[in-house]
Design an enzyme around this catalytic site. Structure first.
Site, PDB file in Angstrom:
ATOM      1  N   GLU A 142      43.024  37.771  39.824  1.00  0.00           N
ATOM      2  CA  GLU A 142      43.337  36.572  39.054  1.00  0.00           C
ATOM      3  C   GLU A 142      43.606  35.355  39.931  1.00  0.00           C
ATOM      4  O   GLU A 142      44.668  34.738  39.878  1.00  0.00           O
ATOM      5  CB  GLU A 142      44.529  36.833  38.120  1.00  0.00           C
ATOM      6  CG  GLU A 142      44.220  37.803  37.018  1.00  0.00           C
ATOM      7  CD  GLU A 142      45.324  37.912  35.974  1.00  0.00           C
ATOM      8  OE1 GLU A 142      45.051  38.470  34.903  1.00  0.00           O
ATOM      9  OE2 GLU A 142      46.450  37.429  36.230  1.00  0.00           O
TER      10      GLU A 142
ATOM     11  N   GLU B  69      42.182  44.801  33.535  1.00  0.00           N
ATOM     12  CA  GLU B  69      43.442  44.693  32.791  1.00  0.00           C
ATOM     13  C   GLU B  69      43.157  44.372  31.331  1.00  0.00           C
ATOM     14  O   GLU B  69      42.293  43.547  31.032  1.00  0.00           O
ATOM     15  CB  GLU B  69      44.349  43.576  33.349  1.00  0.00           C
ATOM     16  CG  GLU B  69      44.974  43.860  34.686  1.00  0.00           C
ATOM     17  CD  GLU B  69      45.910  42.743  35.140  1.00  0.00           C
ATOM     18  OE1 GLU B  69      46.438  42.013  34.273  1.00  0.00           O
ATOM     19  OE2 GLU B  69      46.094  42.598  36.360  1.00  0.00           O
TER      20      GLU B  69
END
Length: 478
Positions: free
Chosen positions: A170, A379
């Site tokens: 991320e 995720e």
């Protein structure tokens, strides 16, 4: 589209779950580990919910064998974890801390012994504090060489043992929250530096991907990206343009670089006009274009609905809901570009995250059509309040959430998307960076809360047994 017959999940599909070192390990200063920027940041009053920190977290460092046994009993096929850079290199560079490295060797060996595929994330936000002190970390190009050196040690250590590697986790989130929103280390609001830091991270990512391939590492490597597809509020062309702007600046700006080594034209034009474009040196773009990921990791939680946001009087960056009080988030946007608005067609969590399983299918189709890369869902999960009742946790809301998203993955596979696996966030409950221990994501309840004085006892939730069945059936009933 609807299909007359939906595709089955591949036989070798990686049904997994995930965590991050700082959020689960604890042992923040044990066995020679150096400080990370998070070890310092959490000690600044007001930066985390009720001052919670990862000093103990859920003590995975000392309880990893217990946690892996729970994974084995559940039938988990893959476990995604991150390595704490400062545990391996206390100073970020220099001598390897063999005790710290040995923890990850033991962790990987234990996973393999229990037929669980290790998925190793090289960087999940915990930069060694020594590098921040030495040259301001990601703000300097020096970090590129240090990150490559650190990665090379991991490649050499786990060659043939780890097949799936996540280079950066991320990047869009740790740069945005760190240099725009002041919510993550180093806690700044500096738009120009934000884009410069992001450029350095792109160069580091490309360097490490090339290194992986130059070393002929067996396996696959790619970054994981937090992607929420952008919708227009309606068919008003101005709102459609706002959604296009958001997709360019909040999605293509990262994924185009990963896949093509190019920044989006319109996004760069905007940065140049506003004097916040990064400094790009000769050779930078050649490096970015040379690095080809083997897959794209997708962290998916929600979509974003957009409306026009005028330059004069438009909405700026708003406040995030980090308390769990539903409806407490504030309107946010970029004047002259877009603003986020509520989607009346979707339910929202107590942290104001919109629940949109179809959005996951849309995300996967967009990635496939634009980039033609395999996808590993690194995720996806629901953060909520969980209540322990007579020794059990009945989290049907989490089962409903995950089941609908697994179904969306199967629909995407039916559409032709190449999906390697699905890792939920998270395996055990853990420290949510800004939300403390009250926001729970795990299949396994951990007796730990904002007092950080819990017993750390592990208790499988109802969702644990639901996922066990999904894995046994290879998702055939979803």
């Amino acid at each position: 589209m609807d299909h007359l017959k939906r595709s089955e999940f591949p036989k070798d599909f990686l049904w997994g779950s995930a965590s991050a070192a700082y959020q689960v390990e604890g042992a923040w200063d044990e066995d020679g580990k150096g400080k990370s920027v998070w070890d310092e940041f959490v000690r600044i009053p007001g930066k985390t919910f009720k001052g919670t920190n990862g000093d103990i977290a859920v003590d995975h460092y000392n309880r990893y064998k217990e946690d892996i046994q729970l994974m084995k009993e559940q039938g988990l096929k893959a476990y995604r974890f991150s390595v704490a850079w400062a545990r391996v290199f206390p100073e970020g560079r220099g001598e390897v801390n063999q005790k710290g490295l040995q923890f990850y060797i033991d962790l990987v060996d234990e996973l393999i012994a229990n037929n669980i595929e290790p998925v190793l994330t090289i960087y999940h936000w915990d930069l060694p504090k020594a590098l921040d002190d030495a040259y301001n970390g990601w703000e300097s190009r020096e970090v590129i060489a240090d990150f490559a050196n650190y990665s090379k040690v991991l490649f050499e250590t786990f060659r043939g043992k780890v097949k799936y590697w996540v280079s950066l986790n991320e990047q869009n989130i740790f740069t945005m929250l760190g240099w725009m929103m002041k919510l993550h280390p180093p806690g700044k609001n500096d738009p120009k530096m934000f884009y410069q830091v992001n450029h350095h991270a792109n160069l580091a990512n490309a360097t490490v991907i090339n290194l992986f391939h130059e070393m002929n590492m067996p396996g696959m490597i790619g970054p994981s990206f937090a992607y929420g597809p952008n919708y227009s509020l309606d068919s008003n062309p101005l709102n459609v343009m706002a959604a296009e702007n958001s997709e360019d600046l909040n999605a293509h700006f990262w994924m185009d670089v990963y896949a093509y080594g190019e920044y989006p034209i319109m996004a760069m034009k905007y940065l140049e006009e506003n004097g916040i474009a990064p400094e790009i040196l000769p050779g930078d773009m050649d490096l970015l274009r040379s690095a080809k990921p083997d897959f794209l990791g997708l962290n998916y939680y929600q979509t974003a609905t957009n409306a026009w946001n005028p330059l004069d009087g438009g909405v700026g960056i708003g406040e995030m809901n980090t308390t769990g009080k539903k409806g407490s988030s504030k309107e946010t946007g970029l004047p002259g570009v877009f603003k986020r608005v509520e989607n009346d067609h979707l339910e929202r969590t107590n942290w104001d995250w919109e629940i949109d399983p179809t959005g996951l299918r849309i995300a996967m189709r967009r990635i496939t059509s634009r980039y033609r890369l395999p996808i590993l869902i690194t995720e996806n999960g629901l953060g909520e309040y969980d209540k322990l009742e007579e020794g059990k946790i009945h989290d049907q809301y989490r089962i409903d959430y995950l089941s609908s998203h697994v179904s969306a993955v199967r629909d995407a596979i039916s559409d032709g998307v190449n999906v390697l696996g699905y890792c939920t966030w998270s395996y055990t409950d853990l420290l949510s960076w800004l939300n403390g221990y009250q926001k729970r994501y795990g299949f396994v309840y951990v007796d730990q809360d904002e007092t950080m004085e819990g017993t750390l006892k592990r208790i499988p939730k109802d969702s644990y047994y639901w996922y066990k069945k999904v894995i046994e059936e290879n998702g055939s009933n979803n």
